[in-house]
Design a protein around this motif. Structure first.
Motif, short mmCIF file in Angstrom:
data_model
loop_
_atom_site.label_atom_id
_atom_site.label_comp_id
_atom_site.label_asym_id
_atom_site.label_seq_id
_atom_site.Cartn_x
_atom_site.Cartn_y
_atom_site.Cartn_z
N LEU A 1 0.84 -1.08 0.06
CA LEU A 1 -0.12 0.10 -0.05
C LEU A 1 0.95 1.06 -0.09
O LEU A 1 0.40 2.21 -0.65
CB LEU A 1 -0.76 -0.03 1.26
CG LEU A 1 -2.16 -1.29 1.07
CD1 LEU A 1 -2.89 -0.95 2.55
CD2 LEU A 1 -2.81 -0.73 0.02
N GLY B 1 -3.65 -11.12 1.32
CA GLY B 1 -4.66 -10.99 1.82
C GLY B 1 -5.41 -12.48 2.35
O GLY B 1 -5.91 -12.60 3.38
N TYR C 1 -13.95 -7.65 4.80
CA TYR C 1 -13.22 -6.48 4.44
C TYR C 1 -11.98 -6.69 3.83
O TYR C 1 -11.49 -6.23 2.62
CB TYR C 1 -12.98 -5.65 5.84
CG TYR C 1 -14.07 -4.45 5.91
CD1 TYR C 1 -14.49 -3.64 5.19
CD2 TYR C 1 -14.75 -4.49 7.18
CE1 TYR C 1 -15.49 -2.81 5.35
CE2 TYR C 1 -15.62 -3.57 7.59
CZ TYR C 1 -15.97 -2.65 6.64
OH TYR C 1 -16.92 -1.79 6.93
N SER D 1 -12.72 -7.91 0.38
CA SER D 1 -13.17 -6.81 -0.52
C SER D 1 -11.95 -6.08 -0.94
O SER D 1 -11.68 -5.41 -1.98
CB SER D 1 -13.90 -5.92 0.31
OG SER D 1 -14.47 -4.72 -0.44
N MET D 2 -10.92 -5.88 -0.25
CA MET D 2 -9.72 -5.19 -0.52
C MET D 2 -8.83 -5.94 -1.53
O MET D 2 -8.20 -5.43 -2.44
CB MET D 2 -8.91 -4.93 0.83
CG MET D 2 -7.64 -4.18 0.50
SD MET D 2 -6.58 -3.78 2.01
CE MET D 2 -6.29 -5.47 2.54
N THR D 3 -8.52 -7.39 -1.16
CA THR D 3 -7.58 -7.89 -1.82
C THR D 3 -7.95 -8.60 -3.09
O THR D 3 -7.39 -9.26 -4.17
CB THR D 3 -6.89 -9.11 -0.99
OG1 THR D 3 -8.01 -10.11 -0.51
CG2 THR D 3 -6.23 -8.50 0.07
N THR E 1 -10.11 -7.16 -5.35
CA THR E 1 -10.26 -6.13 -6.36
C THR E 1 -9.79 -6.31 -7.86
O THR E 1 -10.54 -6.16 -8.87
CB THR E 1 -9.97 -4.76 -5.73
OG1 THR E 1 -10.68 -4.59 -4.45
CG2 THR E 1 -10.51 -3.58 -6.76
N SER F 1 -16.20 -7.39 -4.84
CA SER F 1 -15.35 -6.55 -4.07
C SER F 1 -16.45 -5.68 -2.99
O SER F 1 -16.21 -5.57 -1.76
CB SER F 1 -14.36 -5.44 -4.61
OG SER F 1 -13.82 -4.71 -3.82
N GLY G 1 -17.69 -5.90 0.78
CA GLY G 1 -17.38 -4.63 1.65
C GLY G 1 -18.98 -4.29 2.20
O GLY G 1 -18.86 -4.00 3.35
N PHE H 1 -10.06 -0.10 8.41
CA PHE H 1 -11.01 -0.58 7.53
C PHE H 1 -12.32 0.39 7.84
O PHE H 1 -13.15 0.82 6.85
CB PHE H 1 -11.64 -2.06 7.73
CG PHE H 1 -10.74 -2.88 6.80
CD1 PHE H 1 -10.22 -2.68 5.65
CD2 PHE H 1 -10.29 -4.04 7.63
CE1 PHE H 1 -9.50 -3.69 4.71
CE2 PHE H 1 -9.27 -4.92 6.88
CZ PHE H 1 -8.96 -4.59 5.45
N THR I 1 -14.04 2.97 5.34
CA THR I 1 -15.37 3.00 4.92
C THR I 1 -16.24 4.23 5.18
O THR I 1 -17.11 4.58 4.45
CB THR I 1 -16.17 1.93 5.71
OG1 THR I 1 -15.38 0.47 5.48
CG2 THR I 1 -17.63 1.62 5.54
#
Length: 267
Positions: A76, A96, A135, A138-140, A142, A149, A153, A200, A204
């Motif tokens: 990141l 992830g 979560y 959802s992040m990994t 994508t 994703s 979330g 997270f 959000t």
């Protein structure tokens, strides 16, 4: 674990400061957020090294959790500074997946243990970890499954709302002779789930408020807006590499070359 709480608190403050600076159209805001990601990574690495040195209490779940968090934090941070390398999305996805496996094993063990003494607490713990796992997914996912994703979330946020509401109603819960809140019981699990969930939740809330135009979007003047659109398409898996390069990588090379030629003409 507790000795790192002060560092986590300071990093959260810096993260929020960086976000507000970026929303105020200050380009250094993104840089602050990138440095915060790197420092988070260093903190997780420090804890990993300390845990590995303490051979009498080796916990492989903790080791895997710290490896996953370290990897994600560094990637990141690299993204903030537009540093991309081959197979980074795959590495991000594997990190992830490692965290999903760790927290899945963790919640299975905790639920099995707690439900014998307090069913409400057991289901609250389940909601918390299930939200965290979704979560992370959802992040990994994508770059690989962008359609899922947002769904992950939304479900994660719904579970978190259930957890918060019931925890507020049931302020004190008994676990045998012990008494405390659901959060205090989760904190005793000695993982970094609360830190990760806090991050997270911040993300959000920002995404929701920015979509409602209550908060402005984050700003960076490092590259033209077209570059960020191409990066977003790449992260969503909407394009494939051509001649070993993604479109945003080719765009960046040409843009850097343009700036270099422009600089030479004005010397």
């Amino acid at each position: 674990m507790k000795k790192y709480n002060t560092y986590y608190y300071l990093l959260f403050v810096l993260l929020v400061m960086g976000a507000f600076a970026s929303m105020a159209q200050n380009s250094y805001g993104f840089k602050i957020m990138g440095m915060v990601a790197f420092v988070f990574g260093l903190l997780f690495l420090t804890q990993l090294v300390y845990h590995l040195k303490n051979k009498s209490k080796v916990d492989y779940l903790i080791i895997c959790e710290l490896i996953g968090l370290f990897t994600i934090s560094i990637i990141l941070g690299l993204r903030v500074f537009y540093i991309h390398f081959e197979l980074v999305e795959l590495l991000f996805g594997l990190a992830g997946g490692l965290l999903v496996a760790v927290y899945s094993i963790k919640v299975f063990k905790l639920f099995k243990e707690i439900i014998q003494k307090n069913k409400v607490l057991a289901w609250l713990v389940f909601c918390f970890y299930a939200a965290l796992i979704l979560y992370i997914l959802s992040m990994t996912v994508t770059p690989f499954l962008p359609v899922f994703s947002e769904v992950f979330g939304i479900i994660a946020f719904g579970l978190l709302v259930i957890f918060v509401v019931i925890s507020y109603i049931k302020k004190e819960l008994y676990y045998g002779a012990e008494k405390g809140t659901s959060v205090s019981f989760i904190a005793k699990s000695k993982d970094r789930s609360i830190v990760l969930m806090s991050l997270f939740l911040l993300f959000t809330v920002y995404m929701g408020l920015s979509k409602l135009e209550v908060l402005p979007k984050m700003y960076s003047d490092e590259f033209p807006q077209a570059y960020f659109e191409l990066v977003n398409n790449a992260e969503l898996g909407l394009e494939s590499a051509k001649d070993g390069k993604l479109r945003h990588e080719e765009f960046k090379e040409r843009y850097d070359q343009f700036l270099e030629n422009f600089s030479k003409r004005n010397e």
